[in-house]
Scaffold this active site. Sequence first.
Site, PDB file in Angstrom:
ATOM      1  N   CYS A 163     -62.674  -7.158 -63.782  1.00 40.75           N
ATOM      2  CA  CYS A 163     -64.217  -7.222 -63.386  1.00 40.75           C
ATOM      3  C   CYS A 163     -64.862  -5.991 -62.471  1.00 40.75           C
ATOM      4  CB  CYS A 163     -64.738  -8.576 -62.476  1.00 40.75           C
ATOM      5  SG  CYS A 163     -63.910 -10.016 -63.050  1.00 40.75           S
ATOM      6  N   HIS A 303     -71.760  -8.114 -56.429  1.00 40.01           N
ATOM      7  CA  HIS A 303     -70.705  -8.686 -57.221  1.00 40.01           C
ATOM      8  C   HIS A 303     -71.274 -10.152 -57.777  1.00 40.01           C
ATOM      9  CE1 HIS A 303     -67.292  -8.949 -59.968  1.00 40.01           C
ATOM     10  NE2 HIS A 303     -66.623  -9.749 -59.091  1.00 40.01           N
ATOM     11  N   GLU A 314     -67.915 -11.274 -49.775  1.00 37.33           N
ATOM     12  CA  GLU A 314     -68.796 -10.250 -50.075  1.00 37.33           C
ATOM     13  C   GLU A 314     -69.950 -10.155 -48.917  1.00 37.33           C
ATOM     14  OE1 GLU A 314     -71.084  -7.783 -53.532  1.00 37.33           O
ATOM     15  OE2 GLU A 314     -70.693 -10.053 -53.915  1.00 37.33           O
ATOM     16  N   LYS A 335     -76.065 -11.581 -62.005  1.00 34.94           N
ATOM     17  CA  LYS A 335     -75.061 -12.443 -62.729  1.00 34.94           C
ATOM     18  C   LYS A 335     -75.685 -13.937 -62.836  1.00 34.94           C
ATOM     19  CE  LYS A 335     -70.549 -10.296 -61.900  1.00 34.94           C
ATOM     20  NZ  LYS A 335     -71.010  -9.077 -61.200  1.00 34.94           N
ATOM     21  N   HIS A 340     -71.274 -13.512 -65.997  1.00 32.10           N
ATOM     22  CA  HIS A 340     -70.314 -12.441 -65.301  1.00 32.10           C
ATOM     23  C   HIS A 340     -69.832 -11.872 -66.717  1.00 32.10           C
ATOM     24  CE1 HIS A 340     -67.335 -10.237 -63.358  1.00 32.10           C
ATOM     25  NE2 HIS A 340     -67.098 -11.277 -62.749  1.00 32.10           N
ATOM     26  N   PHE A 399     -60.052  -9.352 -60.436  1.00 29.90           N
ATOM     27  CA  PHE A 399     -58.670  -9.940 -60.227  1.00 29.90           C
ATOM     28  C   PHE A 399     -57.621  -8.852 -60.098  1.00 29.90           C
ATOM     29  CE2 PHE A 399     -59.341 -14.328 -62.595  1.00 29.90           C
ATOM     30  CZ  PHE A 399     -60.256 -14.869 -61.842  1.00 29.90           C
TER      31      PHE A 399
END
Length: 413
Positions: A163, A303, A314, A335, A340, A399
């Site tokens: 991502c 994010h 975050e 998002k 996403h 990830f």
Amino acid sequence: MSRRVVITGMGSITALGNTVKEYWEGLLAGRSGADYITLFDASQHTTTFGCEVKNLDLEGLVDSREAKRMDRYTQLAMVASDEAIRDSGMDLEKLDLERIGVLIGSGIGGVRSFEIEHEKLLNAGPRRVSPYFVPQLISDIAAGQVSIKWGLKGPNYSVVSACATGNHAIGDAMRLIKYGDCDVMVAGGSEAAVTTMALAGFCSLRALSTRNDDPKTASRPFDLHRDGFVMGEGAGIVVLEELEHAKKRGATIYAELLGIGFTADAHHLTAPAPGGEGAVRAMKRCLEDGGVNIEAVDYINAHGTSTPFNDKNETAAIKTVFGDHAYKLNVSSTKSMTGHLLGAAGAIELVASVLAIRNNVIPPTINQEETDPECDLNNTPNVPQERKVDVVVSNTFGFGGHNACVAVGAFKG
């Protein structure tokens, strides 16, 4: 003297629309792109919805024969690149094509092609697998196809960092220009992973929202009742250009890339480091790289995945980096509307960040019904907020513990 890098063209294709204009209008309207999946039968999956691109049209861009040899993620990249290149106003016949490169990443690449050809292998044997299978599958092929289409002969490759891919691609492209390897880069990310196998994998991971009774409210970053992210697809592409090169040809300059910060959590395959420690270092490096004071930042495009761990980590990271100023800036997660986009997320979110600067409007985080007490910043709930926007930090975390942050600012000649 360091070469300055500016943004002179933008293109996007998302569930909110197939152009930058439609994308921005959708964000300001607080419109969710989530709906039940139509690209395949998702009825057996624990999540049955996503944010699909509608009405993908390649007519006039790629002939039908060539289009069939491209995975959907490459097709999306072609559409967004075409818009960005046209938007830049570049006359490619008058420019040195050896000084123009392409860097387009994808988190997963041609997974749709993999599924199609694997089914052929199982049902009809290896000789029925398409000779175009490998070029459809590999994650660098979108960059290759874009360079072929427009004859761009500068640096050409892709990055893959889950991502964080989009921001890594844009950051690398920025450095190529700053170091003098080229004058222009077509950069960003593309993803088309709303497929039966990818969806099944994320469902098994329990990373997705299962709000199947109401898809449009499923992506709810920073909300107390968030239960996972929503799969999206699309592409975001920007034209990055060395400042003097852009000025010489009279280009419209949308904004300036100020700094980048790349770090690793070195912690866990899927979970963020406690307290967002890796994100803290990425944001700090980004600000240091751009010479940006924390008080100068007006907006963070988060994010903000709508997963339990990401959003609170975050938020904690933003507080650590910005201190008291964290409560004076705006935060939002687009998002909540696009889903996403994995490897394309950072790229379309940079487009949103630039448009926030150009219009002095913060796009909202929709579906905010009850804010998580651990996510207590100004998350711009449900409606846009007008304010002067000079500097934006856009966060992406992937990830594998990949963190990539980009700072973009209003161009000041």
